[in-house]
Design a protein around this motif. Sequence first.
Motif, PDB file in Angstrom:
ATOM      1  N   HIS A  69       8.278  11.668  39.849  1.00 44.81           N
ATOM      2  CA  HIS A  69       7.552  11.027  40.851  1.00 44.81           C
ATOM      3  C   HIS A  69       6.734   9.742  40.035  1.00 44.81           C
ATOM      4  CE1 HIS A  69       4.769  10.648  44.462  1.00 44.81           C
ATOM      5  NE2 HIS A  69       3.857  10.534  43.353  1.00 44.81           N
ATOM      6  N   CYS A  70       6.243   8.802  40.978  1.00 42.98           N
ATOM      7  CA  CYS A  70       5.596   7.849  40.266  1.00 42.98           C
ATOM      8  C   CYS A  70       4.789   7.201  41.714  1.00 42.98           C
ATOM      9  CB  CYS A  70       6.335   6.642  39.795  1.00 42.98           C
ATOM     10  SG  CYS A  70       7.416   5.776  41.050  1.00 42.98           S
ATOM     11  N   GLY A  71       3.620   6.728  41.409  1.00 47.73           N
ATOM     12  CA  GLY A  71       2.551   6.122  42.370  1.00 47.73           C
ATOM     13  C   GLY A  71       3.174   4.877  43.163  1.00 47.73           C
ATOM     14  N   TYR A  72       3.591   3.847  42.076  1.00 48.96           N
ATOM     15  CA  TYR A  72       4.204   2.654  42.615  1.00 48.96           C
ATOM     16  C   TYR A  72       5.428   2.187  42.074  1.00 48.96           C
ATOM     17  CZ  TYR A  72      -0.795   1.753  44.447  1.00 48.96           C
ATOM     18  OH  TYR A  72      -1.743   2.326  44.968  1.00 48.96           O
ATOM     19  N   GLY A  73       5.674   2.404  40.915  1.00 48.97           N
ATOM     20  CA  GLY A  73       7.042   2.086  40.266  1.00 48.97           C
ATOM     21  C   GLY A  73       6.846   0.713  39.615  1.00 48.97           C
ATOM     22  N   PHE A  74       6.559  -0.177  40.316  1.00 45.67           N
ATOM     23  CA  PHE A  74       6.604  -1.546  39.906  1.00 45.67           C
ATOM     24  C   PHE A  74       5.832  -1.923  38.537  1.00 45.67           C
ATOM     25  CE2 PHE A  74       3.478  -1.878  43.160  1.00 45.67           C
ATOM     26  CZ  PHE A  74       2.191  -2.387  42.564  1.00 45.67           C
ATOM     27  N   ASN A  75       4.827  -0.980  38.268  1.00 41.08           N
ATOM     28  CA  ASN A  75       4.278  -1.154  37.182  1.00 41.08           C
ATOM     29  C   ASN A  75       4.757  -0.307  35.755  1.00 41.08           C
ATOM     30  OD1 ASN A  75       1.849  -2.734  37.381  1.00 41.08           O
ATOM     31  ND2 ASN A  75       1.040  -1.051  38.867  1.00 41.08           N
ATOM     32  N   CYS A  88       8.369  14.937  35.289  1.00 42.30           N
ATOM     33  CA  CYS A  88       7.543  13.966  34.752  1.00 42.30           C
ATOM     34  C   CYS A  88       6.769  13.111  36.179  1.00 42.30           C
ATOM     35  CB  CYS A  88       8.260  12.924  34.000  1.00 42.30           C
ATOM     36  SG  CYS A  88       8.273  13.427  32.256  1.00 42.30           S
ATOM     37  N   VAL A  89       5.593  12.815  35.988  1.00 39.98           N
ATOM     38  CA  VAL A  89       4.716  12.121  36.997  1.00 39.98           C
ATOM     39  C   VAL A  89       4.038  11.024  36.312  1.00 39.98           C
ATOM     40  CG1 VAL A  89       2.742  12.257  38.440  1.00 39.98           C
ATOM     41  CG2 VAL A  89       4.492  14.370  38.358  1.00 39.98           C
ATOM     42  N   ILE A  90       4.287   9.673  36.749  1.00 39.33           N
ATOM     43  CA  ILE A  90       3.658   8.395  36.477  1.00 39.33           C
ATOM     44  C   ILE A  90       2.773   7.926  37.486  1.00 39.33           C
ATOM     45  CG2 ILE A  90       3.883   6.459  35.340  1.00 39.33           C
ATOM     46  CD1 ILE A  90       6.271   7.337  33.935  1.00 39.33           C
ATOM     47  N   LEU A  91       1.613   7.980  37.417  1.00 38.14           N
ATOM     48  CA  LEU A  91       0.818   7.351  38.534  1.00 38.14           C
ATOM     49  C   LEU A  91       0.239   5.946  37.969  1.00 38.14           C
ATOM     50  CD1 LEU A  91      -1.195  10.484  39.918  1.00 38.14           C
ATOM     51  CD2 LEU A  91       0.819   9.632  40.569  1.00 38.14           C
ATOM     52  N   ASP A  92       1.170   4.918  38.075  1.00 39.18           N
ATOM     53  CA  ASP A  92       1.242   3.720  37.696  1.00 39.18           C
ATOM     54  C   ASP A  92       0.145   2.640  38.440  1.00 39.18           C
ATOM     55  OD1 ASP A  92       3.254   3.998  39.496  1.00 39.18           O
ATOM     56  OD2 ASP A  92       4.174   1.879  38.734  1.00 39.18           O
ATOM     57  N   GLN A 109       2.491  13.957  32.033  1.00 36.43           N
ATOM     58  CA  GLN A 109       1.869  13.465  33.433  1.00 36.43           C
ATOM     59  C   GLN A 109       1.050  12.249  32.797  1.00 36.43           C
ATOM     60  OE1 GLN A 109      -0.268  16.083  36.042  1.00 36.43           O
ATOM     61  NE2 GLN A 109       0.976  17.598  35.257  1.00 36.43           N
ATOM     62  N   ILE A 110       1.398  10.992  33.375  1.00 36.06           N
ATOM     63  CA  ILE A 110       0.617  10.031  32.875  1.00 36.06           C
ATOM     64  C   ILE A 110      -0.188   9.259  34.140  1.00 36.06           C
ATOM     65  CG2 ILE A 110       0.761   7.475  31.965  1.00 36.06           C
ATOM     66  CD1 ILE A 110       3.542   8.495  30.853  1.00 36.06           C
ATOM     67  N   TYR A 111      -1.634   9.255  33.765  1.00 33.56           N
ATOM     68  CA  TYR A 111      -2.419   8.697  35.015  1.00 33.56           C
ATOM     69  C   TYR A 111      -3.149   7.660  34.679  1.00 33.56           C
ATOM     70  CZ  TYR A 111      -2.386  13.874  35.914  1.00 33.56           C
ATOM     71  OH  TYR A 111      -1.841  15.006  36.303  1.00 33.56           O
ATOM     72  N   CYS A 112      -2.912   6.544  35.446  1.00 29.39           N
ATOM     73  CA  CYS A 112      -3.649   5.143  35.190  1.00 29.39           C
ATOM     74  C   CYS A 112      -4.923   4.916  35.840  1.00 29.39           C
ATOM     75  CB  CYS A 112      -2.740   3.904  35.239  1.00 29.39           C
ATOM     76  SG  CYS A 112      -1.396   3.870  34.129  1.00 29.39           S
ATOM     77  N   ALA A 113      -5.312   5.761  36.897  1.00 28.30           N
ATOM     78  CA  ALA A 113      -6.497   5.503  37.519  1.00 28.30           C
ATOM     79  C   ALA A 113      -7.718   6.273  37.183  1.00 28.30           C
ATOM     80  CB  ALA A 113      -5.950   5.764  39.019  1.00 28.30           C
ATOM     81  N   GLU A 114      -8.817   5.642  37.130  1.00 30.63           N
ATOM     82  CA  GLU A 114     -10.207   6.457  36.870  1.00 30.63           C
ATOM     83  C   GLU A 114     -10.978   6.432  38.078  1.00 30.63           C
ATOM     84  OE1 GLU A 114     -12.422   4.886  33.634  1.00 30.63           O
ATOM     85  OE2 GLU A 114     -10.373   5.515  32.265  1.00 30.63           O
ATOM     86  N   HIS A 115     -11.285   7.609  38.610  1.00 33.59           N
ATOM     87  CA  HIS A 115     -12.021   7.487  39.954  1.00 33.59           C
ATOM     88  C   HIS A 115     -13.324   7.428  39.711  1.00 33.59           C
ATOM     89  CE1 HIS A 115      -8.255   8.727  42.132  1.00 33.59           C
ATOM     90  NE2 HIS A 115      -8.036   9.611  41.189  1.00 33.59           N
ATOM     91  N   VAL A 128     -10.458   2.355  39.313  1.00 40.93           N
ATOM     92  CA  VAL A 128     -10.069   1.464  38.394  1.00 40.93           C
ATOM     93  C   VAL A 128      -8.910   1.874  37.700  1.00 40.93           C
ATOM     94  CG1 VAL A 128     -11.596   2.153  36.603  1.00 40.93           C
ATOM     95  CG2 VAL A 128     -11.060  -0.270  36.842  1.00 40.93           C
ATOM     96  N   ALA A 129      -8.086   0.796  37.691  1.00 45.16           N
ATOM     97  CA  ALA A 129      -6.798   1.157  36.813  1.00 45.16           C
ATOM     98  C   ALA A 129      -6.869   0.623  35.405  1.00 45.16           C
ATOM     99  CB  ALA A 129      -5.476   0.625  37.593  1.00 45.16           C
ATOM    100  N   ARG A 130      -6.443   1.467  34.616  1.00 43.07           N
ATOM    101  CA  ARG A 130      -6.089   1.016  33.030  1.00 43.07           C
ATOM    102  C   ARG A 130      -4.747   1.217  32.413  1.00 43.07           C
ATOM    103  NH1 ARG A 130     -11.095  -0.402  32.726  1.00 43.07           N
ATOM    104  NH2 ARG A 130     -12.879   0.945  33.251  1.00 43.07           N
ATOM    105  N   PRO A 131      -4.199   0.447  31.677  1.00 42.00           N
ATOM    106  CA  PRO A 131      -2.733   0.602  31.349  1.00 42.00           C
ATOM    107  C   PRO A 131      -2.708   1.514  30.183  1.00 42.00           C
ATOM    108  CG  PRO A 131      -3.739  -1.418  30.347  1.00 42.00           C
ATOM    109  CD  PRO A 131      -4.833  -0.974  31.366  1.00 42.00           C
ATOM    110  N   VAL A 132      -1.410   2.324  30.304  1.00 37.62           N
ATOM    111  CA  VAL A 132      -1.128   3.030  29.147  1.00 37.62           C
ATOM    112  C   VAL A 132       0.188   2.426  28.649  1.00 37.62           C
ATOM    113  CG1 VAL A 132       0.075   5.622  28.774  1.00 37.62           C
ATOM    114  CG2 VAL A 132      -1.760   5.093  30.510  1.00 37.62           C
ATOM    115  N   THR A 133       0.085   2.585  27.001  1.00 42.15           N
ATOM    116  CA  THR A 133       1.066   2.031  26.390  1.00 42.15           C
ATOM    117  C   THR A 133       1.740   3.183  25.320  1.00 42.15           C
ATOM    118  OG1 THR A 133       0.396  -0.203  26.606  1.00 42.15           O
ATOM    119  CG2 THR A 133       1.952   0.035  24.812  1.00 42.15           C
ATOM    120  N   ILE A 134       3.036   3.477  25.387  1.00 45.08           N
ATOM    121  CA  ILE A 134       3.518   4.306  24.444  1.00 45.08           C
ATOM    122  C   ILE A 134       4.422   3.541  23.478  1.00 45.08           C
ATOM    123  CG2 ILE A 134       4.856   6.757  24.255  1.00 45.08           C
ATOM    124  CD1 ILE A 134       3.780   7.166  27.159  1.00 45.08           C
ATOM    125  N   GLY A 135       4.324   3.711  22.343  1.00 40.00           N
ATOM    126  CA  GLY A 135       5.137   2.966  21.444  1.00 40.00           C
ATOM    127  C   GLY A 135       6.563   3.461  21.290  1.00 40.00           C
TER     128      GLY A 135
END
Length: 185
Positions: A69-75, A88-92, A109-115, A128-135
């Motif tokens: 599952h993803c929220g938008y996908g384009f991110n 896996c869930v990515i709320l992008d 699960q990866i969550y980019c939004a902070e409520h 507010v949306a904050r990026p997540v970067t995994i090396g």
Amino acid sequence: MAPSEREKMAAGEWYSCLDDELDRLRVLAREAVHSHNTLAPAERGQAAPALIRLFAGFGEGAFIEAPFHCGYGFNITLADRVYLNAGCVILDSAPVIIGAGSMLGPAVQIYCAEHHKDRASRAAGLEVARPVTIGRDVWIGGAAVILAGVSIGDGAIVGAGAVVTRDIPAGATVVGNPARPATRK
């Protein structure tokens, strides 16, 4: 002209997720996710074609198990040989970049939004949306949760069930809630 909610989201500003344009984008993502999750494995391949088209980037040899599952996908950008296990869930709501050779266990699960912390603002859909970067070459164990704004360095290991609230340096191993360096006994 005032910026749209999508523009505010992309800029890392407070925005309302209760917005018609964002809702339409989430519907497109749900349709691609549905296709991925319901196609027979032989038809789906590495990921459903609709999901691959939705992503910002899908590297050679990347693979997403179903369900996903993803929220938008384009991110979402998956580099070469990234593997996402089942559930896996990515709320992008912000960019999520996963480096080459990284593997996510089941139900990560990866969550980019902070409520918003204010109840009325939260009820109005402010986040507010904050990026997540995994090396590169990162291993994230099953059911780990990666919160907004986190960066995980190359070669790091996140133990199963860990909740990652802060950046993790390259080569580190973290476990627990909140995630902290693993200790040897």
